[in-house]
Motif scaffolding. Structure first.
Motif, PDB file in Angstrom:
ATOM      1  N   UNK A 100       0.851  -1.183   0.000  1.00  9.75           N
ATOM      2  CA  UNK A 100       0.000   0.000   0.000  1.00  9.75           C
ATOM      3  C   UNK A 100       0.888   1.236   0.000  1.00  9.75           C
ATOM      4  N   UNK A 101       0.535   2.198  -0.843  1.00 15.35           N
ATOM      5  CA  UNK A 101       1.215   3.490  -0.878  1.00 15.35           C
ATOM      6  C   UNK A 101       0.298   4.521  -0.248  1.00 15.35           C
ATOM      7  N   UNK A 102       0.760   5.199   0.785  1.00 13.06           N
ATOM      8  CA  UNK A 102      -0.010   6.239   1.458  1.00 13.06           C
ATOM      9  C   UNK A 102       0.655   7.577   1.183  1.00 13.06           C
ATOM     10  N   UNK A 143      -0.457  -3.595  -5.720  1.00 14.16           N
ATOM     11  CA  UNK A 143      -0.248  -2.268  -5.138  1.00 14.16           C
ATOM     12  C   UNK A 143      -1.595  -1.578  -4.970  1.00 14.16           C
ATOM     13  N   UNK A 144      -1.774  -0.972  -3.826  1.00 10.64           N
ATOM     14  CA  UNK A 144      -2.956  -0.157  -3.567  1.00 10.64           C
ATOM     15  C   UNK A 144      -2.536   1.259  -3.220  1.00 10.64           C
ATOM     16  N   UNK A 145      -3.409   2.203  -3.470  1.00  9.13           N
ATOM     17  CA  UNK A 145      -3.098   3.617  -3.216  1.00  9.13           C
ATOM     18  C   UNK A 145      -4.136   4.194  -2.271  1.00  9.13           C
ATOM     19  N   UNK A 146      -3.654   4.845  -1.204  1.00  7.45           N
ATOM     20  CA  UNK A 146      -4.545   5.616  -0.339  1.00  7.45           C
ATOM     21  C   UNK A 146      -3.927   6.984  -0.121  1.00  7.45           C
ATOM     22  N   UNK A 147      -4.782   7.943   0.051  1.00 12.93           N
ATOM     23  CA  UNK A 147      -4.341   9.315   0.298  1.00 12.93           C
ATOM     24  C   UNK A 147      -4.941   9.760   1.623  1.00 12.93           C
ATOM     25  N   UNK A 148      -4.277  10.722   2.219  1.00 12.48           N
ATOM     26  CA  UNK A 148      -4.782  11.190   3.506  1.00 12.48           C
ATOM     27  C   UNK A 148      -4.478  12.672   3.659  1.00 12.48           C
ATOM     28  N   UNK A 149      -5.381  13.298   4.357  1.00 16.52           N
ATOM     29  CA  UNK A 149      -5.237  14.681   4.776  1.00 16.52           C
ATOM     30  C   UNK A 149      -5.891  14.746   6.137  1.00 16.52           C
ATOM     31  N   UNK A 150      -7.028  15.429   6.201  1.00 14.88           N
ATOM     32  CA  UNK A 150      -7.796  15.399   7.456  1.00 14.88           C
ATOM     33  C   UNK A 150      -8.405  14.025   7.682  1.00 14.88           C
ATOM     34  N   UNK A 151      -8.661  13.296   6.605  1.00 13.04           N
ATOM     35  CA  UNK A 151      -9.130  11.919   6.656  1.00 13.04           C
ATOM     36  C   UNK A 151      -8.315  11.078   5.693  1.00 13.04           C
ATOM     37  N   UNK A 152      -8.487   9.768   5.790  1.00 10.65           N
ATOM     38  CA  UNK A 152      -7.765   8.845   4.909  1.00 10.65           C
ATOM     39  C   UNK A 152      -8.766   8.143   3.999  1.00 10.65           C
ATOM     40  N   UNK A 154      -9.036   5.294   0.565  1.00 15.63           N
ATOM     41  CA  UNK A 154      -8.392   4.351  -0.364  1.00 15.63           C
ATOM     42  C   UNK A 154      -8.881   4.661  -1.773  1.00 15.63           C
ATOM     43  N   UNK A 155      -7.966   5.018  -2.660  1.00 12.66           N
ATOM     44  CA  UNK A 155      -8.335   5.324  -4.043  1.00 12.66           C
ATOM     45  C   UNK A 155      -8.361   4.079  -4.912  1.00 12.66           C
ATOM     46  N   UNK A 156      -7.460   3.134  -4.673  1.00  9.54           N
ATOM     47  CA  UNK A 156      -7.463   1.877  -5.431  1.00  9.54           C
ATOM     48  C   UNK A 156      -7.234   0.723  -4.464  1.00  9.54           C
ATOM     49  N   UNK A 157      -7.886  -0.393  -4.678  1.00  7.14           N
ATOM     50  CA  UNK A 157      -7.590  -1.577  -3.863  1.00  7.14           C
ATOM     51  C   UNK A 157      -6.262  -2.186  -4.289  1.00  7.14           C
ATOM     52  N   UNK A 163      -1.273   0.638 -14.049  1.00  2.90           N
ATOM     53  CA  UNK A 163      -1.718   1.797 -14.823  1.00  2.90           C
ATOM     54  C   UNK A 163      -2.851   2.529 -14.103  1.00  2.90           C
ATOM     55  N   UNK A 164      -3.780   1.770 -13.510  1.00  2.86           N
ATOM     56  CA  UNK A 164      -4.876   2.418 -12.793  1.00  2.86           C
ATOM     57  C   UNK A 164      -4.375   3.125 -11.537  1.00  2.86           C
TER      58      UNK A 164
END
Length: 332
Positions: A100-102, A143-152, A154-157, A163-164
């Motif tokens: 996972x990439x955060x 590989x999965x992608x999640x982003x976080x700021x005030x909350x977290x 998951x953009x991709x599982x 490519x996605x």
């Protein structure tokens, strides 16, 4: 020329027990084996000797039946010799990572203190460029992608469709998840996504440029949860000497704070590594080091399985035997 010959020979069957072909002449040897002379009383029949000789000459039946029986015997010998053929090459599965990439999308990631291709860019743009190159090298990983700021979020599982993941990363913008930083929530969400994956392959790479200022989970508590679930967390503190600028000059002492101590402890407690990157060059070196720490082990040599083909000659022998039995007798 040699490649064509090898391809032709590779398609021909081989025999696991070729010595069983020695059984081919057995019926002929049995026919030629001398019979012992009979000492019993002679049998008198009311037929002329010429008819008896003709009957003896045709005692084996018509020649087509004899040919069919010989062909059936050859097919039986071929089946007993176990013909085999090489199948298509099968590549053993790779030993890959579930990763996972955060990525931090808080407001401070818009700080323009990075050089990329000779021009000044913001931190998020620089991180995207380096992460895209990192994704290109992780062939075979999920590989999965999640982003976080005030909350977290998951953009991709977890997926092998890099490519996605790259597309979702490209479309991410600062403030998408809020302007603050929820480190603990990001780690907890990544652990939840990795929990069902094989042990020893659960990896989280967390990139941030700030301190924990939001969220409901404390970062150190989230690190304990990651350690309990066997998730290695590699943390990257990313950011230059940003801050307030006056006429293009950076004011000293106005740098954005980064909680390096907490990030280092999270990595240490979970069996990962802590890195500090102040420019894109250092960030590239960090991801190269992560490639070494979490290698994508290539598959072993491709194997071509041997496929048993004895069923074909065995079926042919059965068919020929039935034809021989059904062949009409010659009448005299």
């Amino acid at each position: 020329m040699m490649e064509r010959l090898h391809a032709l020979l590779g398609g021909l069957p081989e025999f696991a027990w070729p010595w069983l072909w020695l059984a081919v002449p057995l019926p002929l040897l049995m026919a030629l084996w001398p019979r012992p002379a009979g000492n019993g009383p002679a049998l008198r029949v009311p037929w002329p000797p010429a008819r008896l000789q003709a009957t003896a000459a045709h005692r084996h039946g018509p020649w087509p039946r004899t040919l069919l029986l010989w062909l059936a015997w050859l097919c039986l010998c071929a089946a007993a010799a176990r013909p085999q053929q090489l199948g298509d090459a099968v590549e053993p599965p790779r030993q890959t990572r579930q990763m996972m990439l955060a990525v931090d999308l808080s407001g401070s990631m818009s700080e323009g203190d990075m050089l990329l291709g000779g021009r000044v860019v913001d931190r998020l743009t620089a991180a995207k460029a380096v992460l895209a190159d990192f994704l290109d090298r992780r062939e075979g990983d999920s590989i999965g992608l999640l982003v976080f700021g005030q909350r977290a979020y998951a953009l991709t599982p977890l997926t092998r469709d890099r490519a996605s993941v790259r597309e979702q990363l490209r479309d991410s913008v600062v403030g998408l998840a809020g302007r603050e930083t929820a480190l603990g929530d990001a780690i907890a969400l990544a652990v939840k996504r990795l929990r069902g994956q094989p042990e020893g392959q659960r990896v989280l790479i967390l990139l941030t440029d700030g301190v924990n200022t939001a969220g409901v989970v404390d970062p150190l508590k989230a690190a304990e949860l990651a350690r309990a679930e066997g998730v290695r967390v590699h943390t990257i503190a990313f950011g230059g000497n940003g801050g307030v600028s006056l006429f293009g000059m950076r004011l000293p002492g106005a740098e954005d704070p980064i909680d390096e101590d907490t990030l280092a402890r999270i990595a240490r407690d979970t069996g990962g590594r802590f890195f500090r990157a102040r420019d894109t060059g250092e960030l590239v070196g960090i991801y190269a080091e992560l490639d070494r720490l979490e290698p994508v082990r290539s598959a072993g040599p491709a194997l071509r399985p041997r496929l048993e083909r004895y069923a074909w000659p065995l079926a042919a022998a059965l068919l020929l035997g039935l034809l021989a039995l059904a062949w009409p007798e010659r009448r005299r």
